[in-house]
Write a protein that holds these residues in place. Structure first.
Motif, PDB file in Angstrom:
ATOM      1  N   VAL A  77       0.771  -1.220   0.155  1.00 40.93           N
ATOM      2  CA  VAL A  77      -0.026  -0.132  -0.043  1.00 40.93           C
ATOM      3  C   VAL A  77       1.094   1.401   0.038  1.00 40.93           C
ATOM      4  O   VAL A  77       0.473   2.434  -0.804  1.00 40.93           O
ATOM      5  N   TYR A  78       1.977   1.286   0.808  1.00 40.72           N
ATOM      6  CA  TYR A  78       2.825   2.512   0.917  1.00 40.72           C
ATOM      7  C   TYR A  78       3.751   2.603  -0.564  1.00 40.72           C
ATOM      8  O   TYR A  78       4.578   3.545  -0.482  1.00 40.72           O
ATOM      9  N   ASN A  83      -3.107   5.399   0.611  1.00 42.96           N
ATOM     10  CA  ASN A  83      -2.751   5.349   1.730  1.00 42.96           C
ATOM     11  C   ASN A  83      -2.893   6.629   2.875  1.00 42.96           C
ATOM     12  O   ASN A  83      -3.372   7.370   2.053  1.00 42.96           O
ATOM     13  N   ASP A 185      -5.479   0.104   7.381  1.00 42.92           N
ATOM     14  CA  ASP A 185      -5.018   1.440   7.906  1.00 42.92           C
ATOM     15  C   ASP A 185      -6.160   2.502   8.396  1.00 42.92           C
ATOM     16  O   ASP A 185      -6.011   3.667   8.275  1.00 42.92           O
TER      17      ASP A 185
END
Length: 256
Positions: A77-78, A83, A185
């Motif tokens: 995701v990063y 994100n 997240d």
């Protein structure tokens, strides 16, 4: 070799509901955002060579999980803008690196999952995280109520910074994440495993979400991982104290 390689570039597009929730008239649940995820079939593209950062991560004796078990899927995701920071943090990382023992146990969790539900698979959202990225995350939440969700690098960072933690979910045979009641997240009660029974009673989660979370927790804890009460997706190899005393942090910005 892995079945699918997530790669930000030209390719085919699949629409994922990102750690999605199932809509229900009986449950007030979080709205999800669909996004397009470029996917290139492995047969069309050779496995990407290591970047300079990935080479340095290998030099710290970290391993690529898909070289240990190619059936485990990876979507970092990063390495995207999807994100909580809203920007790419892993500009030079495209593979999920972790300690060899973390990888061994994760492969065991995948094996256990396949025994229970052959059509499902684990998909990794985040694994080993360099300290310079941790500092950037901390700067984003410093002074806000979200700071409790991000480890302060001044205090040694978190288990991701040692290669001893993994964020992940369950996906079906088509690669779509199962509904978990909150996105990855998500900063709120809906993400907390220790609030699930209460959330069910409040109509903020449904039993399907709870069932999927419990399945993920079962295969991960049976493989030796520890849960985090605030995040359903996060699992640790060891305690923070043990990591600080026995493991080496991933410091890459100014060398190994």
């Amino acid at each position: 070799m892995m079945n699918k390689l997530v790669y930000w570039g030209k390719g085919l597009f699949m629409c994922f509901w990102f750690a999605g929730c199932v809509h229900s008239k009986e449950a007030k649940i979080i709205n999800q955002k669909a996004f397009l995820l470029p996917v290139i079939e492995e047969k069309q593209l050779e496995r990407l060579a290591d970047t300079e950062t990935e080479k340095r991560m290998r030099n710290q004796r970290l391993v690529d999980i898909q070289e240990i078990d190619s059936t485990i899927q990876v979507y970092l995701v990063y390495a995207t803008t999807a994100n909580f920071v809203g920007k790419v943090l892993y500009s030079d990382i495209r593979k999920a690196f972790m300690l060899p023992e973390t990888a061994r146990r994760l492969a065991d969790a995948q094996r256990r999952l396949k025994m229970l539900r052959p059509e499902l698979s684990l998909m990794v959202y985040d694994a080993a995280r360099p300290m310079d990225v941790q500092k950037e995350m901390w700067d984003k939440v410093r002074g806000t109520d979200k700071r409790v969700y991000v480890s302060n690098p001044a205090n040694g960072g978190g288990l991701h910074n040692y290669g001893a933690a993994v964020d992940l979910t369950l996906v079906d045979a088509t690669g779509l994440p199962l509904p978990m009641g909150s996105p990855f997240d998500y900063f709120g009660d809906e993400a907390r495993p220790d609030r699930e029974e209460e959330l069910i009673k409040q109509g903020k989660m449904i039993l399907l979400h709870l069932h999927n979370r419990r399945l993920l927790r079962k295969v991960m804890t049976d493989a030796g991982f520890k849960i985090l009460p605030s995040e359903w997706w996060h699992f640790n190899l060891v305690s923070r104290e043990e990591a600080k005393n026995t493991l080496k942090r991933i410091e890459l910005k100014n060398g190994e």
